[in-house]
Design a protein around this motif. Sequence first.
Motif, short mmCIF file in Angstrom:
data_model
loop_
_atom_site.label_atom_id
_atom_site.label_comp_id
_atom_site.label_asym_id
_atom_site.label_seq_id
_atom_site.Cartn_x
_atom_site.Cartn_y
_atom_site.Cartn_z
N THR A 141 48.61 38.04 50.57
CA THR A 141 50.00 37.67 50.84
C THR A 141 50.08 36.64 51.96
N GLY A 142 49.33 36.86 53.05
CA GLY A 142 49.32 35.89 54.14
C GLY A 142 48.77 34.54 53.71
N ALA A 143 47.72 34.57 52.89
CA ALA A 143 47.12 33.32 52.40
C ALA A 143 48.09 32.59 51.48
N SER A 144 48.89 33.33 50.71
CA SER A 144 49.88 32.71 49.84
C SER A 144 50.92 31.94 50.66
N LEU A 145 51.35 32.54 51.78
CA LEU A 145 52.28 31.84 52.68
C LEU A 145 51.62 30.59 53.25
N ALA A 146 50.35 30.69 53.62
CA ALA A 146 49.63 29.52 54.15
C ALA A 146 49.52 28.42 53.10
N CYS A 147 49.30 28.80 51.83
CA CYS A 147 49.26 27.82 50.74
C CYS A 147 50.60 27.09 50.63
N ALA A 148 51.69 27.86 50.70
CA ALA A 148 53.03 27.28 50.55
C ALA A 148 53.35 26.31 51.67
N LEU A 149 52.80 26.55 52.86
CA LEU A 149 53.11 25.72 54.03
C LEU A 149 52.09 24.62 54.28
N ALA A 150 51.01 24.58 53.48
CA ALA A 150 49.90 23.64 53.74
C ALA A 150 50.38 22.19 53.74
N PRO A 151 50.14 21.45 54.84
CA PRO A 151 50.59 20.06 54.91
C PRO A 151 49.60 19.06 54.30
N THR A 152 48.35 19.50 54.08
CA THR A 152 47.33 18.62 53.53
C THR A 152 46.54 19.35 52.45
#
Length: 454
Positions: free
Chosen positions: A89-100
């Motif tokens: 779940t945390g990694a999914s949020l990081a994917c959604a916010l990834a700038p690069t």
Amino acid sequence: MNDSGSAPLAKSLTLAAMSLGYGVVQLDVTIVNTALRSIGTSLGGGVSELQWIVSTYTIAFAALILTAGALGDRIGAKKVFMAGFAIFTGASLACALAPTAVLLIAARAAQGMGAAILVPNSLALLNHAYPDEKERGRAVGIWAAGASLALTAGPLAGGALIALVGWRSIFLVNLPIGLAGLWLTWRYASETPRSPHHSLDLGGQAAAIGALGCLAGAIIEGGTHGWSNPWVLAGFAAFTALAVAFVFQERRARQPMLPLSLFRHRLFALTSAIGLLVNVAFYGLIFVLSLYFQQINGLSPLATGLAFLPMMGAVLPANLLAARATERFGAPAIIAIGATMAAVGCMALLGTDRGTSYGSMCVQLVAIGAGLGLLVPPLTSTLLGSVEKKRSGIAAGVLNATRQTGSVLGVALFGAFVAKAGAFIFGTRESLMMCAILLLGAAVTIMVGGRSRN
């Protein structure tokens, strides 16, 4: 948390939590493919970056799944399952916010780690919640059916979300699923017995991650930079060294993550190899067709999701048909028929070109999906039936790891075919021909090798 783990409500909600865990893992196997063009446009990069976005997830999934199951045995499957859901779940949020693209690839690796933890421990918790064999069989059937529906819905759901909100939403949709799964598990699942004597094969784990990563990297970059590139050659050399180190470690480890003795069972070795071949073909083809529909024929993400719907939709009814067909004709025959059907579908697509109408491709895509759906249930049951019951858990883990390894290699290899500048259509045809060869090879292997049992 709940002491009445045997109560009907607790069991049903435990099943719901496990189904959410397995379902979200399968959803992310296919949902990302519809976003490839949108991600490439937003973050930049070519085919190789897109390959890494897809493959990093499956590399972590394939390499860690066996150790994740052993960790659940050691400290309790509930704790480990909840940790996996939190990571995913945390990694999914990081994917959604990834700038690069680089940060998205890193977040996808963390997602794959969470996925590897979820799958084996969800089965362990189901096994614990349903001690009655008949009840457990039904529960596992529901667990698997939910995953098949998630796999089928992935491209369409992804396309719809991208059209309405944008590509980042395909990762944000995992957040409510993850929170619901975590709460249900915490509230209703009962912990499994611990086996602290069960050691972890960390040396084998490190070698497995390194070998699979180096092989996928060498194939991906070889398609972009050429097969004689020094870094590509170094990648293949590193893979060879790490693969040898992995086999050596597994031979000497007291509790290896991959017991090589399993491969002495003829049908186990055959079905593991077929699982690898089939996934190389199927998931490599999904990757290439996703790019073809969007980059060559200009379909939107939503239209691409709809284009995959008949193919994915054919999987579930074929799954249901497979059990009766296997009882009547035997597992080797049904596996061979399914693989041949999919191979014929691939060969019938060899005339695909720029602007080929979807109507002229639809029947072939359905044949590929139906062929896959027909062969997977007997393949799985044959593999599990080829070893002693007490080793069925590790056998299931090996099958999952083998199939995910095939997914990694398929995306890497077929992506390399289409990565050459100005050669996408030729690379697509190469991919289709390679699919047909692999699937026909699987059919011949099971028909010839499956005649005699150990």
